[in-house]
Design a protein around this motif. Structure first.
Motif, PDB file in Angstrom:
ATOM      1  N   GLU A  71       0.837  -1.207   0.000  1.00  0.00           N
ATOM      2  CA  GLU A  71       0.000   0.000   0.000  1.00  0.00           C
ATOM      3  C   GLU A  71       0.871   1.257   0.000  1.00  0.00           C
ATOM      4  N   PHE A  72       1.935   1.226   0.803  1.00  0.00           N
ATOM      5  CA  PHE A  72       2.859   2.351   0.916  1.00  0.00           C
ATOM      6  C   PHE A  72       3.615   2.528  -0.404  1.00  0.00           C
ATOM      7  N   ARG A 107      -8.314   2.444   4.266  1.00  0.00           N
ATOM      8  CA  ARG A 107      -6.982   2.412   3.630  1.00  0.00           C
ATOM      9  C   ARG A 107      -5.944   2.585   4.729  1.00  0.00           C
ATOM     10  N   LEU A 136      -1.490   2.245   5.573  1.00  0.00           N
ATOM     11  CA  LEU A 136      -0.122   2.029   5.104  1.00  0.00           C
ATOM     12  C   LEU A 136       0.668   1.374   6.224  1.00  0.00           C
TER      13      LEU A 136
END
Lengths: 463, 463
Positions: free
Chosen positions: B260-261, B375, B377
């Motif tokens: 995700e990051f 969402r 990270l």
């Protein structure tokens, strides 16, 4: 006597009759540690052998209620009398708490009970393909709880740190029997005060260590060893600077040996002199790495450059593990010195690295001023600031106490520490104030009073 | 009001009128730290600017006599509100205590006042040919006393340790103004309790740090950096095991970045993707050594073997310092995420290394269960057990408090720490009990009461 009978009954009720020995059933070893015996008639009233943290807690609850002193005992190998019993105490032996509970390879940790011998911790790590780096001569008989309680040092501090740096988590039982379980496995944990540091190195005066989470490391796959002859201490500092720069974290030992020690080892003790002519001072250094060929190249280049630049006058690099051990045998021959150098007074002190030679010259001058023919040996883990000294006692020379006062007095004058790695225990108590200010001592006492208000835990030790 | 007027007069008498600001003369910055402002009308009654330890002692004597709270302030860059003033306090700013007192090259130490900015410590070490390894983003504005009081971490903990490991000596002023000077320069010092650890990381609640002796290291002369794509977290653990074995002490950073990051950085933030295809997880690793050629050979062999064995699917090794910085820019792009990912709730937690992926999966599942489109990270200094998490806040999603409770709840379930490197301060107080037992908290309170019985030092912080 009534009290002790009722205490014994309570202890037996709490942890089982087979776990509490009194009278003639007490083994003699619990009356002393390595160097200090309990005074005549001043031994423990019983020895308790807990099998678990709950047992330790039960023992302390009983003793706290009756204000009975408790002296924790591990391998009894300490060198300052930190585990010597006091009159009327319960000796709390960790010898039945010997479980290796877990090796966590991913976290690189091992969880053990406090009574596990150091060597067993090392072997359990080794069996998992990892290294527990703490290593001291008494590895077979000392136990990890004692190592932690005294913050033991040893030969690899330069690379891996003191025991303190190897502890991630701790479980201790407080004076009143409260169990504080803080078995952290994580390298970073800033959730409030880091309490483990209170108990590490406080010699059993703040709590009884029962379980530990310890750090493990990859096993080194190479070792390089050199024995060097140098002109003087300034050259030692330059060699150390270069070794730190070139070897970085791989530098694992940097032992300095002054000529008196070298001469005794290579003459009366028959150790083969590793280098030719006599020198101003000697250095024995090790690096631990992961690739013998590459590491040897780096290590050899360091030594060769030091030879070319006149930092080192002569040097040999071990070509085999056997040869490395042979170089170390010179350093380790100190264990045999009782044959040629007894009686002597031994010291384990710290002095700032930059002033080490100045300290030695000054200390020697003070010893000579008291007794001209004095003989003394100087050696130590100098990169850790740690100097060992042996001063020979002569029939017409100064007493042990006089020698102590001279040496510790010079340590004080140089801002050093009267204990580098052995702790304070009983033997160094008179000199603690040489290295700690009244304010520091007062803060220590405040912490002691906060955690052990009745003063039952290892009373009379440290301060 | 009378009290505060008389306190101001006493403070001015003690340390000089130009060193005590009140009313409109107080700079606004002292009313808040980086993240938490004092409540409306609840600021300090004055800001005191001591120039010396004696000034700090005088301030504390006055405040102790009047039971006035004292909030120590350094660079005000903390992330948990640890330096936010409380109503009616004196803010004690270390900003005028900025002297670098000594660099001792032989002992490899630097002695500084607490108000020296971290970057100035780094530069003073550098000018002496040495390295002070602590490094965090706020280096230009944070000060070393704050770093010590919060036990700061940063990017090089893996190699050099937390701030705690870099402190050899400390001077603190206790709540009643007593000065405890313990400016030890030695690596080994077992003379009684090691008191410095009480003050390191206790966030100004036990004493005000005034001076420090810090460890210095040789400057590294080589850096190797790799960016790797790996199939899964099991491969990350295997790569870490190999890196520790082959690089030993040279391994200085091992950052793990979940997809995700990586995706956010390489799309919306325009960072060039260092590796080709998408992967299960990414690792950014650094080693610091002394010989670029030799170190590159060892580092490259490690990565190549990992590629051959399928531990790593794809990898690039930086061919220049510029390229190394470019790999790091992906990691560092988090500083710009406020542009694309705000508002979000950030976390700095620790979880045992072996259970990190399991924790992430579990935590993600709990967040999804509350709010399906969540969402988040995930990234961190995984070799230090340290995970950072950013959870995006959505208008129809959970509140900050709900997100905190979910994430810290999972940290608790995994035996993790609610604070890896930022401390507790104000913001994490509600969650301290998630990582510390009632007994641990009680021992912390006992220590606090022993050293600050009136509770004037940074009250309301930590617990």
């Amino acid at each position: 006597m009534d009290t002790s009978i009722s205490v014994l009954a309570e202890l037996r009720g709490a942890i089982g009759a087979d776990s509490v020995m009194a009278g003639d059933a007490m083994e003699a070893k619990h009356f002393a540690d390595w160097v200090v015996k309990a005074a005549e008639g001043a031994g423990p009233i019983a020895v308790a052998y807990p099998r678990s943290t709950a047992d330790v807690s039960a023992i302390l609850r009983v003793c706290h209620a009756h204000r009975i002193p408790v002296v924790p005992q591990g391998g009894l190998t300490g060198l300052v009398g930190g585990a010597t019993p006091v009159a009327g105490c319960i000796a709390l032996s960790l010898s039945r708490m010997r479980a290796v509970e877990e090796v966590d390879a991913a976290a690189a940790t091992i969880t053990v009970q406090a009574g596990v011998p150091l060597q067993v911790v090392q072997e359990a790590a080794d069996a998992a393909g990892l290294l527990f780096p703490l290593d001291i001569g008494s590895r077979g008989s000392c136990v990890i709880g004692g190592n932690v309680s005294t913050n033991a040092g040893g030969n690899r501090v330069l690379r891996y740190g003191m025991t303190r740096e190897l502890v991630l988590g701790i479980e201790v039982v407080l004076a009143d029997g409260t169990v504080m379980t803080s078995l952290n496995k994580m390298l970073k944990n800033n959730a409030g005060y880091d309490l483990k540091h209170l108990f590490i190195g406080s010699e059993g005066t703040l709590g009884v260590v029962t379980r530990l989470v310890l750090r493990l490391f990859p096993k080194p796959e190479s070792v390089c060893t050199a024995f060097c002859a140098l002109p003087d201490y300034a050259a030692v500092l330059e060699l150390l600077r270069r070794a730190r720069g070139k070897l970085g974290g791989a530098l694992s030992a940097f032992e300095v040996i002054w000529p008196e020690f070298y001469k005794l080892a290579t003459t009366e003790h028959g150790v083969r002199p590793p280098v030719g002519a006599a020198a101003g001072v000697y250095v024995l250094m090790d690096s631990l790495g992961s690739d013998q060929e590459q590491d040897t190249a780096i290590f050899s280049a360091l030594i060769e450059a030091a030879l070319e630049d006149g930092v080192v006058d002569d040097a040999v690099i071990a070509q085999s593990y056997r040869e490395s051990r042979e170089f170390w045998s010179l350093r380790d021959s100190v264990a045999e010195f009782q044959r040629t150098f007894d009686p002597h007074v031994g010291f384990d002190v710290s002095v700032p690295i930059g002033r080490m030679q100045e300290f030695i010259d000054d200390c020697r001058a003070h010893l000579v001023a008291r007794y001209a023919p004095v003989r003394a040996l100087w050696f130590g883990h100098i990169a850790d600031s740690n100097l060992h000294i042996c001063v020979k006692q002569e029939p017409d020379g100064p007493t042990k106490k006089e020698i102590d006062q001279i040496v510790y007095g010079r340590v004080r004058a140089f801002g050093g520490s009267v204990s580098a790695e052995h702790g304070i225990g009983l033997l160094k108590k008179p000199y603690l104030e040489y290295s700690r200010s009244p304010v520091e001592l007062d803060v220590m006492r405040r912490v002691k009073a906060a955690l052990d208000p009745e003063g039952i835990l290892n009373p009379g030790k440290v301060f």
